[in-house]
Design a protein around this motif. Structure first.
Motif, PDB file in Angstrom:
ATOM      1  N   SER A 298     -53.049  47.643  10.982  1.00  0.00           N
ATOM      2  CA  SER A 298     -53.870  46.790  11.838  1.00  0.00           C
ATOM      3  C   SER A 298     -53.693  45.315  11.471  1.00  0.00           C
ATOM      4  O   SER A 298     -53.462  44.971  10.310  1.00  0.00           O
ATOM      5  N   SER A 299     -53.826  44.450  12.461  1.00  0.00           N
ATOM      6  CA  SER A 299     -53.761  43.009  12.187  1.00  0.00           C
ATOM      7  C   SER A 299     -55.159  42.420  11.987  1.00  0.00           C
ATOM      8  O   SER A 299     -55.309  41.214  11.836  1.00  0.00           O
ATOM      9  N   HIS A 300     -56.184  43.264  11.949  1.00  0.00           N
ATOM     10  CA  HIS A 300     -57.561  42.809  11.734  1.00  0.00           C
ATOM     11  C   HIS A 300     -57.800  42.687  10.229  1.00  0.00           C
ATOM     12  O   HIS A 300     -58.404  43.554   9.604  1.00  0.00           O
ATOM     13  N   VAL A 301     -57.314  41.588   9.658  1.00  0.00           N
ATOM     14  CA  VAL A 301     -57.354  41.369   8.220  1.00  0.00           C
ATOM     15  C   VAL A 301     -58.142  40.103   7.927  1.00  0.00           C
ATOM     16  O   VAL A 301     -57.931  39.075   8.555  1.00  0.00           O
ATOM     17  N   ALA A 302     -59.064  40.198   6.965  1.00  0.00           N
ATOM     18  CA  ALA A 302     -59.859  39.049   6.547  1.00  0.00           C
ATOM     19  C   ALA A 302     -59.454  38.654   5.137  1.00  0.00           C
ATOM     20  O   ALA A 302     -59.138  39.505   4.307  1.00  0.00           O
ATOM     21  N   GLN A 303     -59.460  37.350   4.887  1.00  0.00           N
ATOM     22  CA  GLN A 303     -59.151  36.838   3.557  1.00  0.00           C
ATOM     23  C   GLN A 303     -60.472  36.639   2.825  1.00  0.00           C
ATOM     24  O   GLN A 303     -61.449  36.167   3.410  1.00  0.00           O
ATOM     25  N   MET A 304     -60.512  37.034   1.558  1.00  0.00           N
ATOM     26  CA  MET A 304     -61.736  36.847   0.785  1.00  0.00           C
ATOM     27  C   MET A 304     -61.399  36.368  -0.617  1.00  0.00           C
ATOM     28  O   MET A 304     -60.268  36.515  -1.077  1.00  0.00           O
ATOM     29  N   LEU A 305     -62.374  35.795  -1.275  1.00  0.00           N
ATOM     30  CA  LEU A 305     -62.190  35.301  -2.623  1.00  0.00           C
ATOM     31  C   LEU A 305     -62.350  36.458  -3.593  1.00  0.00           C
ATOM     32  O   LEU A 305     -63.322  37.205  -3.522  1.00  0.00           O
ATOM     33  N   GLY A 306     -61.380  36.626  -4.477  1.00  0.00           N
ATOM     34  CA  GLY A 306     -61.415  37.711  -5.444  1.00  0.00           C
ATOM     35  C   GLY A 306     -62.360  37.425  -6.601  1.00  0.00           C
ATOM     36  O   GLY A 306     -62.920  36.339  -6.718  1.00  0.00           O
TER      37      GLY A 306
ATOM     38  N   TYR B  56     -57.457  40.432   0.273  1.00  0.00           N
ATOM     39  CA  TYR B  56     -57.525  40.683   1.703  1.00  0.00           C
ATOM     40  C   TYR B  56     -58.217  42.012   1.931  1.00  0.00           C
ATOM     41  O   TYR B  56     -58.143  42.913   1.097  1.00  0.00           O
ATOM     42  N   VAL B  57     -58.894  42.130   3.067  1.00  0.00           N
ATOM     43  CA  VAL B  57     -59.537  43.390   3.428  1.00  0.00           C
ATOM     44  C   VAL B  57     -59.293  43.644   4.914  1.00  0.00           C
ATOM     45  O   VAL B  57     -59.345  42.735   5.729  1.00  0.00           O
ATOM     46  N   CYS B  58     -58.955  44.884   5.228  1.00  0.00           N
ATOM     47  CA  CYS B  58     -58.748  45.269   6.624  1.00  0.00           C
ATOM     48  C   CYS B  58     -60.108  45.615   7.217  1.00  0.00           C
ATOM     49  O   CYS B  58     -60.824  46.466   6.683  1.00  0.00           O
ATOM     50  N   THR B  59     -60.470  44.949   8.304  1.00  0.00           N
ATOM     51  CA  THR B  59     -61.766  45.210   8.919  1.00  0.00           C
ATOM     52  C   THR B  59     -61.722  46.442   9.809  1.00  0.00           C
ATOM     53  O   THR B  59     -62.750  46.878  10.296  1.00  0.00           O
TER      54      THR B  59
ATOM     55  N   CYS C 195     -59.987  49.540   8.747  1.00  0.00           N
ATOM     56  CA  CYS C 195     -60.070  50.753   7.938  1.00  0.00           C
ATOM     57  C   CYS C 195     -60.755  50.545   6.596  1.00  0.00           C
ATOM     58  O   CYS C 195     -61.067  51.508   5.909  1.00  0.00           O
ATOM     59  N   GLY C 196     -60.966  49.290   6.181  1.00  0.00           N
ATOM     60  CA  GLY C 196     -61.654  49.011   4.937  1.00  0.00           C
ATOM     61  C   GLY C 196     -60.763  48.889   3.715  1.00  0.00           C
ATOM     62  O   GLY C 196     -61.238  48.608   2.621  1.00  0.00           O
ATOM     63  N   HIS C 197     -59.457  49.080   3.886  1.00  0.00           N
ATOM     64  CA  HIS C 197     -58.513  48.958   2.761  1.00  0.00           C
ATOM     65  C   HIS C 197     -58.506  47.517   2.256  1.00  0.00           C
ATOM     66  O   HIS C 197     -58.524  46.581   3.044  1.00  0.00           O
ATOM     67  N   SER C 198     -58.496  47.327   0.936  1.00  0.00           N
ATOM     68  CA  SER C 198     -58.418  45.975   0.381  1.00  0.00           C
ATOM     69  C   SER C 198     -57.246  45.893  -0.589  1.00  0.00           C
ATOM     70  O   SER C 198     -56.875  46.874  -1.224  1.00  0.00           O
ATOM     71  N   TRP C 199     -56.667  44.705  -0.682  1.00  0.00           N
ATOM     72  CA  TRP C 199     -55.533  44.461  -1.564  1.00  0.00           C
ATOM     73  C   TRP C 199     -55.449  42.983  -1.883  1.00  0.00           C
ATOM     74  O   TRP C 199     -56.139  42.165  -1.309  1.00  0.00           O
ATOM     75  N   SER C 200     -54.603  42.638  -2.843  1.00  0.00           N
ATOM     76  CA  SER C 200     -54.429  41.225  -3.189  1.00  0.00           C
ATOM     77  C   SER C 200     -52.954  40.910  -3.338  1.00  0.00           C
ATOM     78  O   SER C 200     -52.109  41.775  -3.301  1.00  0.00           O
TER      79      SER C 200
END
Length: 56
Positions: free
Chosen positions: A31-39, A46-49, A51-56
């Motif tokens: 999915s291209s629905h990805v949000a950037q967040m502060l670790g 990053y977190v996919c809005t 499916c909920g998968h997160s990665w850095s």
């Protein structure tokens, strides 16, 4: 006194995306629905809005 639109007009063409092709896709679901967040330690994650998968 708040700034007016006359003082700071939008550039011609209106708002634009940061860069063509700069979109991220979720490595889990694609999915291209990805949000950037502060670790936790100030890094970027990053977190996919979708499916909920997160990665850095």
């Amino acid at each position: 006194m708040p700034a007016s639109r006359e003082e700071f007009p939008e550039p011609p063409g209106g708002p634009t995306a940061s860069a063509p092709g700069a979109r991220l896709n979720c490595p889990s679901c694609g999915s291209s629905h990805v949000a950037q967040m502060l670790g936790d330690n100030g890094g970027v994650s990053y977190v996919c809005t979708a499916c909920g998968h997160s990665w850095s």
